[in-house]
Design a protein around this motif. Sequence first.
Motif, mmCIF file in Angstrom:
data_model
loop_
_atom_site.group_PDB
_atom_site.id
_atom_site.type_symbol
_atom_site.label_atom_id
_atom_site.label_comp_id
_atom_site.label_asym_id
_atom_site.label_seq_id
_atom_site.Cartn_x
_atom_site.Cartn_y
_atom_site.Cartn_z
ATOM 1 N N MET A 1 3.382 -1.745 -8.770
ATOM 2 C CA MET A 1 3.522 -0.440 -9.378
ATOM 3 C C MET A 1 5.006 -0.078 -9.381
ATOM 4 O O MET A 1 5.712 -0.308 -8.408
ATOM 5 C CB MET A 1 2.697 0.574 -8.579
ATOM 6 N N ARG A 2 5.429 0.499 -10.469
ATOM 7 C CA ARG A 2 6.827 0.908 -10.560
ATOM 8 C C ARG A 2 7.113 2.029 -9.563
ATOM 9 O O ARG A 2 6.252 2.884 -9.309
ATOM 10 C CB ARG A 2 7.142 1.397 -11.971
ATOM 11 N N PRO A 3 8.312 2.039 -8.999
ATOM 12 C CA PRO A 3 8.674 3.105 -8.043
ATOM 13 C C PRO A 3 8.547 4.501 -8.656
ATOM 14 O O PRO A 3 8.137 5.444 -7.970
ATOM 15 C CB PRO A 3 10.122 2.795 -7.677
ATOM 16 N N THR A 4 8.867 4.641 -9.929
ATOM 17 C CA THR A 4 8.747 5.963 -10.560
ATOM 18 C C THR A 4 7.294 6.413 -10.639
ATOM 19 O O THR A 4 6.998 7.596 -10.449
ATOM 20 C CB THR A 4 9.363 5.951 -11.976
ATOM 21 N N THR A 5 6.388 5.483 -10.883
ATOM 22 C CA THR A 5 4.960 5.815 -10.919
ATOM 23 C C THR A 5 4.497 6.280 -9.549
ATOM 24 O O THR A 5 3.788 7.287 -9.428
ATOM 25 C CB THR A 5 4.136 4.597 -11.383
ATOM 26 N N LEU A 6 4.905 5.567 -8.522
ATOM 27 C CA LEU A 6 4.522 5.947 -7.159
ATOM 28 C C LEU A 6 5.064 7.330 -6.805
ATOM 29 O O LEU A 6 4.357 8.145 -6.206
ATOM 30 C CB LEU A 6 5.012 4.899 -6.161
ATOM 31 N N ARG A 7 6.292 7.622 -7.185
ATOM 32 C CA ARG A 7 6.858 8.958 -6.917
ATOM 33 C C ARG A 7 6.044 10.039 -7.612
ATOM 34 O O ARG A 7 5.777 11.100 -7.028
ATOM 35 C CB ARG A 7 8.316 9.024 -7.359
ATOM 36 N N ASN B 1 2.697 10.529 -5.754
ATOM 37 C CA ASN B 1 2.910 11.266 -4.498
ATOM 38 C C ASN B 1 3.186 12.735 -4.766
ATOM 39 O O ASN B 1 2.687 13.612 -4.048
ATOM 40 C CB ASN B 1 4.052 10.642 -3.700
ATOM 41 N N GLU C 1 -0.722 -2.356 -14.069
ATOM 42 C CA GLU C 1 -0.315 -1.173 -13.317
ATOM 43 C C GLU C 1 -1.458 -0.171 -13.227
ATOM 44 O O GLU C 1 -1.617 0.512 -12.218
ATOM 45 C CB GLU C 1 0.917 -0.519 -13.952
ATOM 46 N N GLU D 1 -3.406 -1.016 -10.283
ATOM 47 C CA GLU D 1 -2.707 -0.592 -9.069
ATOM 48 C C GLU D 1 -2.831 0.903 -8.863
ATOM 49 O O GLU D 1 -3.013 1.381 -7.729
ATOM 50 C CB GLU D 1 -1.229 -0.970 -9.139
ATOM 51 N N TRP E 1 -4.519 2.729 -5.724
ATOM 52 C CA TRP E 1 -3.745 3.704 -4.953
ATOM 53 C C TRP E 1 -4.517 5.025 -4.853
ATOM 54 O O TRP E 1 -4.577 5.630 -3.781
ATOM 55 C CB TRP E 1 -2.376 3.940 -5.607
#
Length: 64
Positions: A1-7, A10, A39, A42, A46
């Motif tokens: 998963m891209r870091p921007t997606t995770l941010r 959250n 993604e 993912e 998540w």
Amino acid sequence: MRPTTLRVLNRAAELTRQNRFAEAVLLAEPVILVADPAEGQEIRRWLVDHATDFTHADTSKEIA
């Protein structure tokens, strides 16, 4: 998963905990919609793994 997606996920969880559900959806929906199939899997994983981040529910306790 891209870091921007995770941010974004959250942040959406944080907004939901603050009872700002509409804002959470407005933030997360575009990111989810543009995710490629890998993604997207993912993201689904998540969301399942972090459901308590959105609900504050404690799923580890059993109901007697």
